[in-house]
Design an enzyme around this catalytic site. Sequence first.
Site, PDB file in Angstrom:
ATOM      1  N   GLY A   1     -24.481  27.498 -34.428  1.00 30.06           N
ATOM      2  CA  GLY A   1     -23.559  28.056 -35.718  1.00 30.06           C
ATOM      3  C   GLY A   1     -24.567  28.132 -36.838  1.00 30.06           C
TER       4      GLY A   1
ATOM      5  CD  GLU B   1     -21.607  31.010 -33.278  1.00 29.16           C
ATOM      6  OE1 GLU B   1     -21.006  31.316 -32.616  1.00 29.16           O
ATOM      7  OE2 GLU B   1     -21.475  29.895 -33.850  1.00 29.16           O
TER       8      GLU B   1
ATOM      9  CD  GLU C   1     -24.148  27.895 -29.489  1.00 33.55           C
ATOM     10  OE1 GLU C   1     -25.050  28.359 -29.230  1.00 33.55           O
ATOM     11  OE2 GLU C   1     -23.775  27.837 -30.724  1.00 33.55           O
TER      12      GLU C   1
ATOM     13  CB  ALA D   1     -21.481  23.241 -34.453  1.00 29.90           C
TER      14      ALA D   1
HETATM   15  N1  COA Z   1     -25.967  18.256 -34.768  1.00 26.38           N
HETATM   16  C1  COA Z   1     -26.021  16.999 -35.240  1.00 26.38           C
HETATM   17  N2  COA Z   1     -27.089  16.650 -35.536  1.00 26.38           N
HETATM   18  C2  COA Z   1     -28.264  17.347 -35.540  1.00 26.38           C
HETATM   19  C3  COA Z   1     -28.264  18.707 -34.925  1.00 26.38           C
HETATM   20  C4  COA Z   1     -26.970  19.302 -34.806  1.00 26.38           C
HETATM   21  N3  COA Z   1     -26.736  20.524 -34.154  1.00 26.38           N
HETATM   22  N4  COA Z   1     -29.506  19.188 -35.057  1.00 26.38           N
HETATM   23  C5  COA Z   1     -30.102  18.226 -35.612  1.00 26.38           C
HETATM   24  N5  COA Z   1     -29.689  17.258 -35.806  1.00 26.38           N
HETATM   25  C6  COA Z   1     -30.184  15.793 -36.229  1.00 26.38           C
HETATM   26  C7  COA Z   1     -30.560  14.922 -35.175  1.00 26.38           C
HETATM   27  O1  COA Z   1     -29.797  14.137 -34.614  1.00 26.38           O
HETATM   28  C8  COA Z   1     -31.611  14.114 -35.823  1.00 26.38           C
HETATM   29  O2  COA Z   1     -30.903  13.071 -36.540  1.00 26.38           O
HETATM   30  P1  COA Z   1     -31.292  11.556 -36.684  1.00 26.38           P
HETATM   31  O3  COA Z   1     -32.716  11.670 -37.578  1.00 26.38           O
HETATM   32  O4  COA Z   1     -30.183  10.743 -37.462  1.00 26.38           O
HETATM   33  O5  COA Z   1     -31.509  11.376 -35.302  1.00 26.38           O
HETATM   34  C9  COA Z   1     -32.023  15.070 -37.076  1.00 26.38           C
HETATM   35  O6  COA Z   1     -31.049  16.251 -37.312  1.00 26.38           O
HETATM   36  C10 COA Z   1     -33.529  15.762 -37.052  1.00 26.38           C
HETATM   37  O7  COA Z   1     -33.262  16.428 -35.735  1.00 26.38           O
HETATM   38  P2  COA Z   1     -34.292  16.088 -34.486  1.00 26.38           P
HETATM   39  O8  COA Z   1     -33.580  16.417 -33.169  1.00 26.38           O
HETATM   40  O9  COA Z   1     -35.083  14.727 -34.555  1.00 26.38           O
HETATM   41  O10 COA Z   1     -35.389  17.036 -34.666  1.00 26.38           O
HETATM   42  P3  COA Z   1     -36.473  17.938 -33.798  1.00 26.38           P
HETATM   43  O11 COA Z   1     -37.591  18.558 -34.829  1.00 26.38           O
HETATM   44  O12 COA Z   1     -37.040  16.839 -32.910  1.00 26.38           O
HETATM   45  O13 COA Z   1     -35.705  19.013 -32.960  1.00 26.38           O
HETATM   46  C11 COA Z   1     -34.064  20.809 -32.742  1.00 26.38           C
HETATM   47  C12 COA Z   1     -35.117  20.173 -33.697  1.00 26.38           C
HETATM   48  C13 COA Z   1     -33.376  21.733 -33.673  1.00 26.38           C
HETATM   49  C14 COA Z   1     -34.883  21.449 -31.483  1.00 26.38           C
HETATM   50  C15 COA Z   1     -33.098  19.819 -32.095  1.00 26.38           C
HETATM   51  O14 COA Z   1     -32.474  18.922 -33.344  1.00 26.38           O
HETATM   52  C16 COA Z   1     -31.875  20.183 -31.649  1.00 26.38           C
HETATM   53  O15 COA Z   1     -31.855  20.666 -30.493  1.00 26.38           O
HETATM   54  N6  COA Z   1     -30.623  20.257 -32.250  1.00 26.38           N
HETATM   55  C17 COA Z   1     -29.473  20.736 -31.748  1.00 26.38           C
HETATM   56  C18 COA Z   1     -29.388  22.281 -31.525  1.00 26.38           C
HETATM   57  C19 COA Z   1     -28.198  22.760 -31.133  1.00 26.38           C
HETATM   58  O16 COA Z   1     -27.789  22.593 -29.904  1.00 26.38           O
HETATM   59  N7  COA Z   1     -27.390  23.550 -31.932  1.00 26.38           N
HETATM   60  C20 COA Z   1     -26.240  23.995 -31.130  1.00 26.38           C
HETATM   61  C21 COA Z   1     -25.018  22.969 -31.511  1.00 26.38           C
HETATM   62  S1  COA Z   1     -23.434  23.834 -30.723  1.00 26.38           S
END
Ligand code: COA
Length: 259
Positions: A111, A114, A134, A65
């Site tokens: 998500g 999911e 989460e 999400a």
């Molecule tokens: N929601 C909003 N934006 C997200 C996102 C999410 N779930 N996951 C990634 N992004 C965005 C980042 O903010 C970043 O945006 P920016 O370039 O404008 O700063 C872009 O996508 C790239 O992500 P980044 O974190 O820089 O990549 P990474 O390779 O370093 O890390 C992840 C990848 C997947 C490990 C990390 O993005 C992450 O932990 N995301 C959230 C996962 C999560 O908690 N999901 C459940 C949500 S309820």
Amino acid sequence: MSYQCILLEREGCIARITLNRPDKLNALNSQLMDELYQAMDGLEQDENVRVVVITGGEKNFAAGADVTEVAQVKDSREGYEFACQRGRIYDKVYYFPQPVIAEVSGYALGGGCELALACDLRVASETARFGLPEITLGLLPGAGIQRLVRIVGPAAAKDMLFTGRQVGAEEALRIGLANKVVPADQLLAETQKLAEKLAGLPAYALKTIKTVVNKGTEIDLWTAVEMERQGFGLLFSTYDMREGVGAFLEKRKPQFQGK
Ligand code: COA
């Protein structure tokens, strides 16, 4: 209808939906989710659609999400509504009458995981990483726990849910989260091959099997077995059943017509 956050393609009776916010790792914002719902709804009205593939493209399926939207949820009531709304969209995928395949590369988190769980089958690239992080946000996955438990069982589900850790492709295959793992450069071709195979099978029988499996896991065993028997009986009224059995007896290739 034109979409901003997804791509919808049709090739014969196979539809392909690509989640399309690559710069945000396909994070599922409200617009993308609304578009996914609309696209699935439109495909559901079209009798010629036999299989749907949902993919995030070559790099990532979806990193969950959109956390910027999650951060705007003000209170418990809004949180509950958020989960209901997302659940409605995953249900649309889960209850889609014909098979839906998730084509998963890279992150399928929160998500995104999911959504993959709501699909019938998951074809994973070797790069796939499934996870429900989460817990690390002080939350729970509000629209996927029950499907996860039914797919991998309570112990493996608790491991993923309690730790929030990412599960790689091989482990996903081992615990039943992925149906198949393929090299990254073969993901599209292998998924397409599976979609074509399903599209060539008797559509009404596939639809009935999907209902019997999905509904059967939600009700008591006796009723589920009865539904299975009725489904079996129902299929004797289809053209494809007569064709399948006839072709076997005549030692020829069946020509199914989806009716
Ligand atoms: N929601 C909003 N934006 C997200 C996102 C999410 N779930 N996951 C990634 N992004 C965005 C980042 O903010 C970043 O945006 P920016 O370039 O404008 O700063 C872009 O996508 C790239 O992500 P980044 O974190 O820089 O990549 P990474 O390779 O370093 O890390 C992840 C990848 C997947 C490990 C990390 O993005 C992450 O932990 N995301 C959230 C996962 C999560 O908690 N999901 C459940 C949500 S309820």
